[in-house]
Enzyme design. Sequence first.
Site, PDB file in Angstrom:
ATOM      1  N   LYS A 118     -62.570 -37.976 -37.454  1.00 27.50           N
ATOM      2  CA  LYS A 118     -63.720 -37.989 -38.375  1.00 27.50           C
ATOM      3  C   LYS A 118     -63.310 -38.302 -39.809  1.00 27.50           C
ATOM      4  CE  LYS A 118     -65.474 -37.182 -34.683  1.00 27.50           C
ATOM      5  NZ  LYS A 118     -65.949 -38.329 -33.906  1.00 27.50           N
ATOM      6  N   GLU A 202     -67.724 -30.141 -45.932  1.00 31.45           N
ATOM      7  CA  GLU A 202     -68.871 -30.931 -46.375  1.00 31.45           C
ATOM      8  C   GLU A 202     -69.951 -29.994 -46.869  1.00 31.45           C
ATOM      9  OE1 GLU A 202     -70.348 -33.257 -43.108  1.00 31.45           O
ATOM     10  OE2 GLU A 202     -68.852 -34.831 -43.385  1.00 31.45           O
ATOM     11  N   HIS A 237     -76.207 -28.420 -29.426  1.00 28.52           N
ATOM     12  CA  HIS A 237     -75.626 -29.754 -29.560  1.00 28.52           C
ATOM     13  C   HIS A 237     -75.819 -30.626 -28.328  1.00 28.52           C
ATOM     14  CE1 HIS A 237     -74.117 -28.515 -33.369  1.00 28.52           C
ATOM     15  NE2 HIS A 237     -73.445 -27.523 -32.823  1.00 28.52           N
ATOM     16  N   ARG A 294     -69.347 -45.633 -27.386  1.00 26.56           N
ATOM     17  CA  ARG A 294     -69.679 -45.777 -25.956  1.00 26.56           C
ATOM     18  C   ARG A 294     -71.158 -46.116 -25.816  1.00 26.56           C
ATOM     19  NH1 ARG A 294     -70.021 -40.209 -27.174  1.00 26.56           N
ATOM     20  NH2 ARG A 294     -72.168 -39.510 -26.933  1.00 26.56           N
TER      21      ARG A 294
HETATM   22  C1  MV4 Z   1     -73.700 -31.493 -40.143  1.00 27.83           C
HETATM   23  C2  MV4 Z   1     -74.853 -30.692 -40.265  1.00 27.83           C
HETATM   24  C3  MV4 Z   1     -75.228 -30.278 -41.526  1.00 27.83           C
HETATM   25  N1  MV4 Z   1     -74.500 -30.637 -42.600  1.00 27.83           N
HETATM   26  N2  MV4 Z   1     -73.021 -31.834 -41.247  1.00 27.83           N
HETATM   27  C4  MV4 Z   1     -73.540 -31.512 -35.370  1.00 27.83           C
HETATM   28  C5  MV4 Z   1     -72.998 -32.541 -34.472  1.00 27.83           C
HETATM   29  C6  MV4 Z   1     -72.041 -33.344 -35.265  1.00 27.83           C
HETATM   30  N3  MV4 Z   1     -72.199 -34.734 -34.956  1.00 27.83           N
HETATM   31  C7  MV4 Z   1     -72.362 -33.042 -36.690  1.00 27.83           C
HETATM   32  N4  MV4 Z   1     -73.369 -32.017 -36.677  1.00 27.83           N
HETATM   33  C8  MV4 Z   1     -73.916 -31.564 -37.835  1.00 27.83           C
HETATM   34  N5  MV4 Z   1     -73.264 -31.912 -38.973  1.00 27.83           N
HETATM   35  C9  MV4 Z   1     -73.420 -31.398 -42.433  1.00 27.83           C
HETATM   36  N6  MV4 Z   1     -72.708 -31.711 -43.526  1.00 27.83           N
HETATM   37  C10 MV4 Z   1     -75.551 -30.340 -39.118  1.00 27.83           C
HETATM   38  C11 MV4 Z   1     -75.081 -30.766 -37.903  1.00 27.83           C
HETATM   39  C12 MV4 Z   1     -75.871 -30.349 -36.772  1.00 27.83           C
HETATM   40  C13 MV4 Z   1     -76.546 -31.258 -35.985  1.00 27.83           C
HETATM   41  C14 MV4 Z   1     -76.454 -32.629 -36.194  1.00 27.83           C
HETATM   42  C15 MV4 Z   1     -77.118 -33.508 -35.392  1.00 27.83           C
HETATM   43  C16 MV4 Z   1     -77.895 -33.030 -34.345  1.00 27.83           C
HETATM   44  C17 MV4 Z   1     -77.993 -31.703 -34.101  1.00 27.83           C
HETATM   45  C18 MV4 Z   1     -77.329 -30.793 -34.916  1.00 27.83           C
HETATM   46  C19 MV4 Z   1     -77.451 -29.431 -34.674  1.00 27.83           C
HETATM   47  C20 MV4 Z   1     -76.787 -28.552 -35.460  1.00 27.83           C
HETATM   48  C21 MV4 Z   1     -75.989 -29.004 -36.513  1.00 27.83           C
END
Ligand code: MV4
Length: 495
Positions: A118, A202, A237, A294
């Site tokens: 990442k 972050e 998730h 993917r």
């Molecule tokens: C985040 C976030 C809030 N702030 N980053 C969860 C999966 C991963 N791809 C990154 N994710 C998140 N990153 C920051 N800076 C909240 C999430 C997140 C989330 C993101 C997408 C879809 C569902 C989610 C559920 C909980 C938290």
Amino acid sequence: MTNIKKILVANRGEIAIRVMRTAREMGINTVAIFSEADRNALHVRYADEAVLVGPPPSNESYLRMDKVIQAAKLTGADAIHPGYGFLSENEEFARLVEHEGLIFIGPSSESIKLMGNKLAAKAAVSKFNVPLVPGTSEPIENVNEAKIIASEIGYPILIKASAGGGGKGMRIVQQEADFEEQMDRATSEARSAFGDGSVFIEKYITKPRHIEFQVLGDKHGNVVHVFDRECSIQRRHQKVIEEAPSCILTPEKRVAMGEAAVNVAKSCGYYSAGTVEFILDDQLNFYFLEMNTRLQVEHPVTEEITGLDLVQLQILIAAGDEIPFNQKDLKINGHAIEVRVYAEDPANNFLPDIGTLRTYMRPQGLGIRVDDGFEQGMEIPFYYDPMIAKLITHAQNREAAIAKMIRAIQEYEITGIQTTLGFCEFVMHHDAFISGNFDTRFVENYFTPGALQQIPSAEEEKIAAALASLLANGTKTNDNELAIRAGSKWKKARL
Ligand code: MV4
């Protein structure tokens, strides 16, 4: 025309069948692989040839790179499609396949590796003018330095594992006093889960919407995006409902995000189909999160609104063809929704409910697509993902796609195991979903098992209709038509 004559599909279930269907349409022969638990699986029956790769556990069968490549050589396949999950984002596998003189139907192993880290991904895209969530660009080495940066960003902040993704290894820190403890936890979790303890921080976006863009690149440097998908309805998730396009993007925002998605793909020399994930804050500012290298589970909604076959494009691109259209040729046609039908019990904290599909009747009709890998009488094996099917509807607009989804869910008949269908119907009826005013906390905010009892099942509707008619007329009725009319009225009254 492609030089690919035979494809081995290194996967199982619905996605293996999905890939083989397109291969067959293209005149390409197919090879399935299977574990001992999947001897009678539909993907094995669908393929022209099939090779046993090992015992039921994935790490002894579907994840065995050596056995998969051996199966390809044995059958004379010239390409391997990995589907999603399993070996699909394993850079070593992609490298090994090409090293053996076979074609990997996916991106280069370098792209997989870069986007799998990442921090490396953020560093690569930052040179391409892609918005990032405020945070650190290097792994945290020193807790005190990190605390200073965290207070500059402002709490709450999120600690993420660099080798993570899909929500694994994330920790929210509400205040400075908790920083050190949470960082220690995140580091040790990351080390044991990924063998790499690097973490970064972050700003925590508290009510994010998850919007992703489907991109396509070819081996000649062309990159396009094929629009967005809204994936905010998820639990732990795991996505449960996806749609295309997202109902909150304006045409201008879609253009800006689409350009950013194309730039993400360009930053890693991407070819094949890929997905660029963004989060949107409550002001609709968007930030790049990660790229999935993917074909995704939810790709059908994009296929429905564009008329493209993404697997066909993956195969053509792998064979060295140029993408046969330009960005300006693409347009969105209507609206598509996908619900994932899992063998899980929504009334019991979504616990897997493995068993036999005693009844299995798919919905049918205009605008309905079911991608699945099971038939009535089959057992859902306990070794793998409990997804039974993906139900997709496509209509001229969102409202019609929702109405069609409700009709399709009601037509779907599954007995023998509990499924998430009732939960999905609950979502389709919910005001927050209908209005489009929701975020990734939808399930925790609105769903309780009790909510499921509020949706009348077809059986209950019939009983209610008979009762309504009995009360209205004082007579018992066998008149189906009357019962159905009374039933629909009763249903409206309840909603
Ligand atoms: C985040 C976030 C809030 N702030 N980053 C969860 C999966 C991963 N791809 C990154 N994710 C998140 N990153 C920051 N800076 C909240 C999430 C997140 C989330 C993101 C997408 C879809 C569902 C989610 C559920 C909980 C938290």
